[in-house]
Scaffold this motif. Sequence first.
Motif, PDB file in Angstrom:
ATOM      1  N   PRO A 194     -29.463 -10.253  29.018  1.00 55.85           N
ATOM      2  CA  PRO A 194     -29.096  -9.634  27.733  1.00 55.85           C
ATOM      3  C   PRO A 194     -29.886  -8.375  27.404  1.00 55.85           C
ATOM      4  O   PRO A 194     -29.342  -7.435  26.835  1.00 55.85           O
ATOM      5  CB  PRO A 194     -29.368 -10.745  26.713  1.00 55.85           C
ATOM      6  CG  PRO A 194     -29.275 -12.012  27.491  1.00 55.85           C
ATOM      7  CD  PRO A 194     -29.783 -11.686  28.868  1.00 55.85           C
ATOM      8  N   GLN A 195     -31.158  -8.340  27.752  1.00 58.31           N
ATOM      9  CA  GLN A 195     -31.967  -7.170  27.417  1.00 58.31           C
ATOM     10  C   GLN A 195     -31.516  -5.928  28.164  1.00 58.31           C
ATOM     11  O   GLN A 195     -31.764  -4.806  27.719  1.00 58.31           O
ATOM     12  CB  GLN A 195     -33.451  -7.430  27.676  1.00 58.31           C
ATOM     13  CG  GLN A 195     -33.830  -7.654  29.135  1.00 58.31           C
ATOM     14  CD  GLN A 195     -33.807  -9.114  29.520  1.00 58.31           C
ATOM     15  OE1 GLN A 195     -33.008  -9.884  29.001  1.00 58.31           O
ATOM     16  NE2 GLN A 195     -34.726  -9.508  30.406  1.00 58.31           N
ATOM     17  N   TYR A 196     -30.862  -6.116  29.307  1.00 56.69           N
ATOM     18  CA  TYR A 196     -30.337  -4.979  30.061  1.00 56.69           C
ATOM     19  C   TYR A 196     -28.898  -4.648  29.654  1.00 56.69           C
ATOM     20  O   TYR A 196     -28.460  -3.497  29.791  1.00 56.69           O
ATOM     21  CB  TYR A 196     -30.375  -5.264  31.556  1.00 56.69           C
ATOM     22  CG  TYR A 196     -31.762  -5.494  32.111  1.00 56.69           C
ATOM     23  CD1 TYR A 196     -32.762  -4.538  31.965  1.00 56.69           C
ATOM     24  CD2 TYR A 196     -32.069  -6.672  32.788  1.00 56.69           C
ATOM     25  CE1 TYR A 196     -34.033  -4.750  32.475  1.00 56.69           C
ATOM     26  CE2 TYR A 196     -33.332  -6.895  33.299  1.00 56.69           C
ATOM     27  CZ  TYR A 196     -34.323  -5.928  33.144  1.00 56.69           C
ATOM     28  OH  TYR A 196     -35.584  -6.131  33.642  1.00 56.69           O
ATOM     29  N   CYS A 197     -28.156  -5.647  29.172  1.00 51.50           N
ATOM     30  CA  CYS A 197     -26.733  -5.467  28.854  1.00 51.50           C
ATOM     31  C   CYS A 197     -26.481  -5.192  27.371  1.00 51.50           C
ATOM     32  O   CYS A 197     -25.337  -4.939  26.976  1.00 51.50           O
ATOM     33  CB  CYS A 197     -25.943  -6.702  29.269  1.00 51.50           C
ATOM     34  SG  CYS A 197     -25.997  -7.042  31.046  1.00 51.50           S
ATOM     35  N   CYS A 198     -27.535  -5.272  26.538  1.00 50.42           N
ATOM     36  CA  CYS A 198     -27.393  -5.069  25.091  1.00 50.42           C
ATOM     37  C   CYS A 198     -26.368  -6.031  24.493  1.00 50.42           C
ATOM     38  O   CYS A 198     -25.496  -5.634  23.714  1.00 50.42           O
ATOM     39  CB  CYS A 198     -27.030  -3.620  24.771  1.00 50.42           C
ATOM     40  SG  CYS A 198     -28.335  -2.433  25.146  1.00 50.42           S
ATOM     41  N   ASP A 199     -26.458  -7.294  24.861  1.00 48.94           N
ATOM     42  CA  ASP A 199     -25.603  -8.302  24.256  1.00 48.94           C
ATOM     43  C   ASP A 199     -26.452  -9.491  23.804  1.00 48.94           C
ATOM     44  O   ASP A 199     -27.668  -9.490  23.955  1.00 48.94           O
ATOM     45  CB  ASP A 199     -24.472  -8.736  25.193  1.00 48.94           C
ATOM     46  CG  ASP A 199     -24.966  -9.313  26.515  1.00 48.94           C
ATOM     47  OD1 ASP A 199     -26.160  -9.678  26.617  1.00 48.94           O
ATOM     48  OD2 ASP A 199     -24.165  -9.398  27.470  1.00 48.94           O
ATOM     49  N   GLY A 200     -25.806 -10.507  23.213  1.00 50.89           N
ATOM     50  CA  GLY A 200     -26.551 -11.642  22.703  1.00 50.89           C
ATOM     51  C   GLY A 200     -27.543 -11.215  21.638  1.00 50.89           C
ATOM     52  O   GLY A 200     -27.187 -10.515  20.683  1.00 50.89           O
ATOM     53  N   ALA A 201     -28.774 -11.617  21.779  1.00 52.57           N
ATOM     54  CA  ALA A 201     -29.814 -11.271  20.806  1.00 52.57           C
ATOM     55  C   ALA A 201     -30.200  -9.801  20.859  1.00 52.57           C
ATOM     56  O   ALA A 201     -30.953  -9.312  20.003  1.00 52.57           O
ATOM     57  CB  ALA A 201     -31.051 -12.134  21.053  1.00 52.57           C
ATOM     58  N   TYR A 202     -29.673  -9.076  21.840  1.00 48.93           N
ATOM     59  CA  TYR A 202     -30.003  -7.654  22.017  1.00 48.93           C
ATOM     60  C   TYR A 202     -28.802  -6.760  21.728  1.00 48.93           C
ATOM     61  O   TYR A 202     -28.672  -5.675  22.287  1.00 48.93           O
ATOM     62  CB  TYR A 202     -30.494  -7.410  23.441  1.00 48.93           C
ATOM     63  CG  TYR A 202     -31.772  -8.134  23.785  1.00 48.93           C
ATOM     64  CD1 TYR A 202     -32.999  -7.503  23.645  1.00 48.93           C
ATOM     65  CD2 TYR A 202     -31.751  -9.441  24.247  1.00 48.93           C
ATOM     66  CE1 TYR A 202     -34.184  -8.159  23.969  1.00 48.93           C
ATOM     67  CE2 TYR A 202     -32.919 -10.113  24.567  1.00 48.93           C
ATOM     68  CZ  TYR A 202     -34.137  -9.458  24.422  1.00 48.93           C
ATOM     69  OH  TYR A 202     -35.303 -10.114  24.733  1.00 48.93           O
ATOM     70  N   ALA A 203     -27.920  -7.183  20.827  1.00 55.82           N
ATOM     71  CA  ALA A 203     -26.642  -6.498  20.626  1.00 55.82           C
ATOM     72  C   ALA A 203     -26.668  -5.430  19.538  1.00 55.82           C
ATOM     73  O   ALA A 203     -25.603  -4.998  19.072  1.00 55.82           O
ATOM     74  CB  ALA A 203     -25.547  -7.523  20.305  1.00 55.82           C
ATOM     75  N   THR A 204     -27.842  -4.981  19.129  1.00 54.66           N
ATOM     76  CA  THR A 204     -27.938  -3.929  18.118  1.00 54.66           C
ATOM     77  C   THR A 204     -28.898  -2.846  18.604  1.00 54.66           C
ATOM     78  O   THR A 204     -29.748  -3.097  19.474  1.00 54.66           O
ATOM     79  CB  THR A 204     -28.459  -4.480  16.782  1.00 54.66           C
ATOM     80  OG1 THR A 204     -29.850  -4.836  16.919  1.00 54.66           O
ATOM     81  CG2 THR A 204     -27.650  -5.702  16.329  1.00 54.66           C
TER      82      THR A 204
END
Length: 290
Positions: A194-204
């Motif tokens: 997620p931290q590389y794909c900007c999704d989940g908890a990293y979607a903003t």
Amino acid sequence: MAAPLIPQLLLLFILGTANFFPIGVVSTTFTITNQCDYTVWPGILSNADVAPLPTTGFALQKGETRTISPPASWGGRLWGRTHCSEDSTGKFSCITGDCGSGKVECSGAGAAPPATLAEFKLDGYGGQDFFDVSLVDGYNLPVLVSPQGGSGQNCSSTGCVVDLNGACPSDLKVVSEAGEGVACKSACEAFRQPQYCCDGAYATPDTCKPTSYSLAFKNACPRAYSYAYDDKTSTFTCSSADYAITFCPTPSTRSKGVAGSEPGNDDDDIAAASGDRGWRKRREGQFAVC
């Protein structure tokens, strides 16, 4: 005295035809050129809210140019497919940028990553064209987008004109059966985190920040999108412009490591390849470069 009849009729004609010939609507032209030493098969995908273009894929031989005219307000993406062939059944496929249609025409399918993308939204907010070159889905070949004519403070050429394949890190590299480096994955595609794909908890934008991998791409190609929220230095705007889209623009033979040696030199390569000598003053006046 009665008003002259002819001017009244002319006014009625102008008003009556305004819906058929809207004033101020100018057609945009894409001039797509292949300067690579090999054949490139461009693919085109229109956004879901606009009609597809008459062609969605074709071949460009070395040195060949093709011109297309997207309709007003068109949006979508364009990329180059490489190492393409047909099998014994006539199924068409490519090692990089393949759209999975089984044919030269992509017919509504997008590029399988990694692929260097040229993205457009014509006649968008404020009547401006918005465009970028993105490495968010990885990299497969150099691409330059150069406005022809047009106006605006941020109406500049953009792209990634250096060869990143040769020096791509082993954990991102895509190789052919012959062992040749033919593309470089994004960290999202390689690791699915997620931290590389900007999704989940990293979607903003607040939670998804540049990583060492995206910064490496940014150092190599400062004007290209390096991750999902890399807007500030990577989105360009023009009004009333045509666009030259060039695969392997000159100079594009210089290899630059993704590790980011010689950071920023790609800007000078873009300026040289596009003939744009005033880019640095315009860009420094509006954006802070990462």
